[in-house]
Design a protein around this motif. Structure first.
Motif, mmCIF file in Angstrom:
data_model
loop_
_atom_site.group_PDB
_atom_site.id
_atom_site.type_symbol
_atom_site.label_atom_id
_atom_site.label_comp_id
_atom_site.label_asym_id
_atom_site.label_seq_id
_atom_site.Cartn_x
_atom_site.Cartn_y
_atom_site.Cartn_z
ATOM 1 N N PRO A 1 0.786 -1.241 0.000
ATOM 2 C CA PRO A 1 0.000 0.000 0.000
ATOM 3 C C PRO A 1 0.814 1.286 0.000
ATOM 4 C CG PRO A 1 -0.086 -1.078 2.153
ATOM 5 C CD PRO A 1 0.567 -2.042 1.223
ATOM 6 N N HIS A 2 2.008 1.262 0.594
ATOM 7 C CA HIS A 2 2.779 2.506 0.708
ATOM 8 C C HIS A 2 3.451 2.904 -0.605
ATOM 9 C CE1 HIS A 2 2.779 0.512 4.730
ATOM 10 N NE2 HIS A 2 2.527 1.735 5.174
ATOM 11 N N MET A 3 4.205 1.990 -1.196
ATOM 12 C CA MET A 3 4.960 2.335 -2.392
ATOM 13 C C MET A 3 4.040 2.612 -3.575
ATOM 14 S SD MET A 3 5.125 -0.307 -4.881
ATOM 15 C CE MET A 3 6.779 -0.346 -5.538
ATOM 16 N N THR A 4 2.886 1.908 -3.639
ATOM 17 C CA THR A 4 1.948 2.179 -4.730
ATOM 18 C C THR A 4 1.309 3.554 -4.564
ATOM 19 O OG1 THR A 4 0.255 0.935 -3.501
ATOM 20 C CG2 THR A 4 1.430 -0.245 -5.249
ATOM 21 N N GLU A 5 1.049 3.927 -3.305
ATOM 22 C CA GLU A 5 0.482 5.261 -3.051
ATOM 23 C C GLU A 5 1.488 6.351 -3.409
ATOM 24 O OE1 GLU A 5 -2.387 6.516 -2.777
ATOM 25 O OE2 GLU A 5 -2.919 6.965 -0.687
ATOM 26 N N GLU A 6 2.759 6.121 -3.089
ATOM 27 C CA GLU A 6 3.802 7.097 -3.417
ATOM 28 C C GLU A 6 3.922 7.287 -4.924
ATOM 29 O OE1 GLU A 6 7.097 9.750 -2.949
ATOM 30 O OE2 GLU A 6 5.504 9.086 -1.579
ATOM 31 N N LEU A 7 3.954 6.206 -5.661
ATOM 32 C CA LEU A 7 4.051 6.298 -7.117
ATOM 33 C C LEU A 7 2.799 6.953 -7.708
ATOM 34 C CD1 LEU A 7 5.590 2.778 -7.727
ATOM 35 C CD2 LEU A 7 6.688 4.942 -8.348
ATOM 36 N N TRP A 8 1.659 6.612 -7.173
ATOM 37 C CA TRP A 8 0.378 7.100 -7.690
ATOM 38 C C TRP A 8 0.194 8.597 -7.462
ATOM 39 C CZ3 TRP A 8 -3.159 4.496 -10.571
ATOM 40 C CH2 TRP A 8 -4.447 5.018 -10.684
ATOM 41 N N ARG A 9 0.472 9.030 -6.240
ATOM 42 C CA ARG A 9 0.161 10.429 -5.891
ATOM 43 C C ARG A 9 1.364 11.370 -6.016
ATOM 44 N NH1 ARG A 9 -3.649 9.860 -0.512
ATOM 45 N NH2 ARG A 9 -3.991 12.093 -0.803
ATOM 46 N N SER A 10 2.556 10.864 -5.730
ATOM 47 C CA SER A 10 3.724 11.750 -5.791
ATOM 48 C C SER A 10 4.357 11.780 -7.177
ATOM 49 C CB SER A 10 4.768 11.323 -4.760
ATOM 50 O OG SER A 10 4.267 11.450 -3.454
ATOM 51 N N GLU A 11 4.478 10.615 -7.810
ATOM 52 C CA GLU A 11 5.131 10.555 -9.120
ATOM 53 C C GLU A 11 4.148 10.800 -10.270
ATOM 54 O OE1 GLU A 11 8.413 10.382 -9.490
ATOM 55 O OE2 GLU A 11 8.610 10.311 -7.303
ATOM 56 N N MET A 12 2.957 10.166 -10.159
ATOM 57 C CA MET A 12 1.996 10.287 -11.254
ATOM 58 C C MET A 12 1.016 11.427 -11.049
ATOM 59 S SD MET A 12 1.406 6.231 -12.051
ATOM 60 C CE MET A 12 1.250 6.461 -13.821
ATOM 61 N N LYS A 13 1.143 12.102 -9.890
ATOM 62 C CA LYS A 13 0.395 13.325 -9.599
ATOM 63 C C LYS A 13 -1.125 13.133 -9.573
ATOM 64 C CE LYS A 13 4.396 15.344 -9.626
ATOM 65 N NZ LYS A 13 5.080 15.563 -8.318
ATOM 66 N N GLU A 14 -1.553 11.934 -9.189
ATOM 67 C CA GLU A 14 -2.993 11.694 -9.042
ATOM 68 C C GLU A 14 -3.456 12.324 -7.727
ATOM 69 O OE1 GLU A 14 -5.107 10.374 -11.101
ATOM 70 O OE2 GLU A 14 -3.686 9.689 -12.632
ATOM 71 N N LYS A 15 -4.631 12.956 -7.758
ATOM 72 C CA LYS A 15 -5.115 13.677 -6.582
ATOM 73 C C LYS A 15 -5.749 12.749 -5.544
ATOM 74 C CE LYS A 15 -5.877 18.027 -9.036
ATOM 75 N NZ LYS A 15 -6.861 19.055 -9.440
ATOM 76 N N GLU A 16 -6.435 11.710 -5.998
ATOM 77 C CA GLU A 16 -7.134 10.817 -5.084
ATOM 78 C C GLU A 16 -6.299 9.569 -4.815
ATOM 79 O OE1 GLU A 16 -11.764 9.763 -4.760
ATOM 80 O OE2 GLU A 16 -10.766 8.715 -6.403
ATOM 81 N N SER A 17 -6.371 9.066 -3.584
ATOM 82 C CA SER A 17 -5.582 7.895 -3.183
ATOM 83 C C SER A 17 -5.828 6.704 -4.103
ATOM 84 C CB SER A 17 -5.941 7.494 -1.750
ATOM 85 O OG SER A 17 -5.343 6.251 -1.417
ATOM 86 N N ILE A 18 -4.766 5.943 -4.331
ATOM 87 C CA ILE A 18 -4.894 4.720 -5.118
ATOM 88 C C ILE A 18 -5.828 3.729 -4.426
ATOM 89 C CG2 ILE A 18 -2.917 3.505 -4.068
ATOM 90 C CD1 ILE A 18 -2.281 2.448 -6.905
ATOM 91 N N HIS A 19 -5.949 3.852 -3.098
ATOM 92 C CA HIS A 19 -6.778 2.925 -2.329
ATOM 93 C C HIS A 19 -8.266 3.261 -2.415
ATOM 94 C CE1 HIS A 19 -3.072 1.229 -0.997
ATOM 95 N NE2 HIS A 19 -2.679 2.380 -0.480
ATOM 96 N N LEU A 20 -8.585 4.354 -3.092
ATOM 97 C CA LEU A 20 -9.987 4.699 -3.355
ATOM 98 C C LEU A 20 -10.376 4.396 -4.799
ATOM 99 C CD1 LEU A 20 -10.252 8.105 -1.439
ATOM 100 C CD2 LEU A 20 -10.971 5.829 -0.663
ATOM 101 N N GLN A 21 -9.437 3.827 -5.545
ATOM 102 C CA GLN A 21 -9.719 3.500 -6.950
ATOM 103 C C GLN A 21 -10.516 2.198 -7.040
ATOM 104 O OE1 GLN A 21 -8.851 6.011 -9.027
ATOM 105 N NE2 GLN A 21 -8.197 6.797 -7.018
#
Length: 813
Positions: free
Chosen positions: A718-738
């Motif tokens: 959950p941590h590294m995917t969230e980092e890539l999703w929100r910090s690197e890919m600049k997605e606004k909503e958490s990957i865990h809400l997808q």
């Protein structure tokens, strides 16, 4: 791209998730596909999380995250089974109060649990040692007392003469008290019981649990649990046969399910505590010495399989009315007074245990022939019996009957003659729930010399534990050391009285905590019935196999009692039960500080990060298995996570996935979404590894592929995917809400097949051919044209070995 630094990433997102209340549960959520209640057995607050806690909780967390992404309203609460003897150990050894020790441990373990990165909603936490919880333990006890299910009685117990207290089997070490080291004896002790036997029939699992919708709600529990509990309940229909003791006016009653074999009965064995045995102790010194020795053994020791049978002849005989034979009467500690009548009739020709006893003491062995074809009745070990066959009899009484008919006929005959009475017996006994220790729920009863035992009025609950007590053994329960707390007034006559100084077994606490979870602060009853109606039964319950005959059986008992009170409308509290395995030390042995093989999860998290530890625990073996920790294997998982991390650099936003890309993507989505609900996290990860290998062979990958990969990896890491999703890919909503990616079956038809080509057993190339034509001629032609392969074949003859669509091997002559 920045380096993968789990220490920085994980703490950052744990804090962010807490601030955003990302995992906050709303029971009234109407947008979901329905509720999903994930439950893991609440841990004991021992002081530190061990790797077993991680192994137990990570897989349920992955399932919970997957269910949430799939549209379910997931309830994933937590708690601590906080009462218990270890806290008193700490009080004595470390000179710290059990309450202080326990609450400090809970604080430590809560912080450790948070480093795991679970989606536990920490607003739903239940701690069993707090008055707001154990108040309702006392309420439930009073309701059971009111219904006649809680009572004061006596039973043989493990008793320490030095400490003057009852000991559980697990508190006896080599026949001695764990506290003082002195010998433990068997003694009849007054204590509190619950009549679980009243619910025995309702606790028996049907052979097909899905056959009774109202009873089971399609319950899916392991066969080992269902069979284990049914065997422990041990319902048997049979007959109590009464035998007259020769030369006396006394009788002995024995239960049997096979009275037809009694034609071959040659002896009777009595428990050392049986009434007749007590009456002859002063007449027979050998019997007396044997009984005194037996008193020092626990029930576990006496029931241990494989132990040599011991016994002593009483000098008396009983008369077998079926054949007029005199049967010798013995005393042996393998017979327990609390089971059946405390007396067993020996039929050594038809029972292995009886055969071993008869062989040991030179008692006659008789086999009874029953049935139309002269077949013998059930013999446990035919080979052994044949080796010492003894006498063979064929009773005319049973001619031309099968075993079932013979049993029925003999039973009716015995009952008609007045020698016995048909009955149903159970192996399960009433549950002893009172303990003579401090750190537990005080029994809510009052002892008055005038009125007897009086229940505490409900308005006076909770009866709280006093803080000031003497924990060291003084020949009385610790609570009795606080005289101010013990002294009270009788609710009936207002006269002087004393509180019950015993506490409830901690299994009482854990028998209903999952009801309390739905609203831990509820004050109008033991649990919020409206929320329970919405959330229970539990959808899936994770726990240990060691709780088959204790906790889970007691929890089922409580559930049926709650139904009888009208608090719930179902019979089984959990629809599915999953039992976890055990992580051994690197040396293959159980982890133990003395062996120096303990794996500390905090150390592993510090070195590799929580996501790697989570992934490794899911991949190392099936969830229900037992296996050793491997430092080399966790290194491999660390490399896998890093490969996923740096794969981000290969994204080309201008490209779209082709047919082959879509095939691999949807194949993996389908694999993972099928494996997670089946708790096959190891094979789910294997599927993702296969897809990663495919993606890594490409120079560039599409953003759609990478995002999809992160989405299905998110429940595991959950941590590294969230980092890539929100910090690197600049997605606004958490990957865990997808939402969980949808499988599109149209992409799962593979038009082309990759076939490895071997030359003399070594892979020299891989060819791609149409799945429409996988004939040998086509495949060989394409292989011999391949640049990597043909250089090994030039000018040479070869033999073809071809497994269609799988592999081609060209063997050069």
């Amino acid at each position: 791209m920045k380096k993968y630094l789990p220490k920085e990433i994980e703490s950052k997102w744990q804090k962010t998730w807490e601030e955003e209340e990302l995992y906050s549960f709303d029971v009234n959520d109407k947008t979901s596909r329905g509720k999903y209640y994930t439950l893991v057995e609440l841990p004991y607050p021992s002081g530190d999380l061990h790797i077993g806690h991680w192994f137990s909780f990570v897989t349920p967390d992955i399932l919970s995250r997957f269910k949430r992404m799939s549209g379910n309203n997931v309830f994933f609460p937590h708690g601590f089974d906080a009462f218990g003897l270890p806290a008193e150990n700490a009080a004595i050894k470390r000179k710290i109060h059990p309450q202080d020790w326990t609450m400090k441990n809970i604080e430590t373990m809560t912080n450790q649990f948070k480093t795991m990165g679970t989606m536990i909603d920490w607003n739903y936490v239940t701690i069993t040692c707090l008055p707001e919880y154990y108040r309702w333990n006392q309420w439930i006890f009073l309701k059971m007392y009111e219904k006649g299910l809680a009572y004061r009685g006596k039973t043989l117990s493990n008793w320490c003469e030095t400490d003057q207290t009852v000991l559980a089997n697990e508190n006896i070490e080599n026949g001695k008290c764990w506290r003082c080291g002195n010998e433990v004896v068997q003694k009849e002790v007054a204590q509190w019981f619950l009549k679980i036997t009243e619910y025995a029939d309702r606790l028996i699992w049907p052979e097909n649990p899905g056959a009774s919708p109202e009873r089971s709600r399609r319950v899916d529990w392991p066969m080992s649990v269902r069979v284990g509990q049914n065997n422990w309940i041990g319902k048997k229909a049979g007959i109590n046969i009464t035998y007259k003791i020769k030369g006396t006016n006394e009788t002995i009653t024995c239960f049997t399910t096979r009275p037809d074999t009694n034609f071959g009965a040659t002896f009777i064995v009595l428990a050392p505590e049986q009434t007749f045995v007590k009456s002859i102790l002063n007449k027979n010194s050998e019997v007396k010495a044997y009984v005194e020795k037996a008193e020092k053994k626990s029930e576990l020791d006496r029931m241990a399989e494989g132990r040599k049978k011991t016994g002593v002849f009483t000098g008396y005989y009983a008369i077998n009315n079926l054949n007029g034979r005199e049967m010798s009467i013995w005393v042996s500690d393998f017979v327990l007074a609390g089971f059946g009548t405390g007396a067993v009739v020996g039929v050594p020709g038809h029972d292995l245990r009886d055969f071993e006893f008869a062989t040991q003491f030179g008692i006659d062995i008789i086999r009874v022939v029953v049935g139309k074809d002269g077949d013998t009745s059930a013999i446990t070990d035919k080979k052994q019996v044949q080796e010492k066959e003894g006498t063979m009899i064929n009773s005319d009484f049973l001619n031309d009957l099968d075993i079932h008919e013979a049993t029925k006929k003999v039973m009716e005959y015995i009952e008609k003659k007045g020698w016995g009475k048909k009955t149903v017996t159970y192996h399960i006994r009433d549950w002893s729930i009172s303990r003579q220790r401090y750190w537990g729920t005080p029994v809510p009863m009052i002892h008055c010399q005038k009125c007897g035992i009086v229940p505490v009025p409900e308005k006076d609950l909770p009866i709280e534990l006093p803080y000031e007590v003497d924990f060291t053994p003084k020949g009385k329960p610790p609570l009795a050391s606080n005289e101010e707390w013990v002294k009270t007034t009788c609710p009936k006559c207002s006269g002087p009285a004393t509180r019950d100084a015993e506490t409830l077994d901690t299994f009482f606490d854990s028998s209903w905590y999952f009801y309390r979870y739905v609203n831990p602060g509820y004050t109008n009853g033991p649990f919020d019935t409206q929320k329970v109606k919405k959330l229970l039964p539990v959808d899936i319950y994770f726990g240990g196999a060691e709780h088959t005959l204790g906790h889970t059986l007691y929890a089922r008992f409580f559930t049926k009692f709650f139904k009888d009170l009208g608090l719930i409308d179902f019979e089984e509290f959990a629809s599915k039960r999953i039992q976890h395995g055990v992580v051994l030390g690197p040396d293959g042995n159980r982890m133990s500080k003395s062996k120096g093989n303990v794996v500390n999860p905090d150390d592993m998290v510090s070195q590799y990060g929580a996501d790697v530890v989570r992934m490794y625990l899911c991949f190392m073996m099936p969830y229900e298995a037992i296996g050793p920790w491997s430092t080399e294997a966790i290194e491999g998982m660390y490399r896998f996570i890093n490969r996923v991390w740096y794969l981000y650099q290969n994204i080309d936003k201008s490209i779209k996935p082709d047919k082959k890309d879509l095939f691999f993507m949807h194949k993996t989505i389908k694999k993972v979404e099928q494996d997670i609900p089946e708790v096959k996290t190891n094979t789910a990860i294997a599927g993702m590894m296969e897809w990663l290998n495919y993606l890594s062979r490409k120079e560039k990958i599409s953003e759609e592929e990478y995002k999809t990969f992160l989405t299905i990896l998110a429940p595991f890491a959950p941590h590294m995917t969230e980092e890539l999703w929100r910090s690197e890919m600049k997605e606004k909503e958490s990957i865990h809400l997808q939402p969980w990616p949808q499988v599109e079956e149209k992409y799962l038809t593979e038009d082309e097949v990759n076939i490895p080509v071997q030359v003399n057993g070594k892979v020299r190339g891989v060819i791609t051919v149409s799945s429409a034509d996988l004939s040998q001629d086509t495949v060989v032609k394409k292989a011999t044209e391949d640049e990597k392969v043909k250089k090994y074949l030039e000018g040479k003859d070869f033999k073809v070995v071809y497994v269609q669509g799988k592999i081609l091997n060209l063997i050069v002559k």
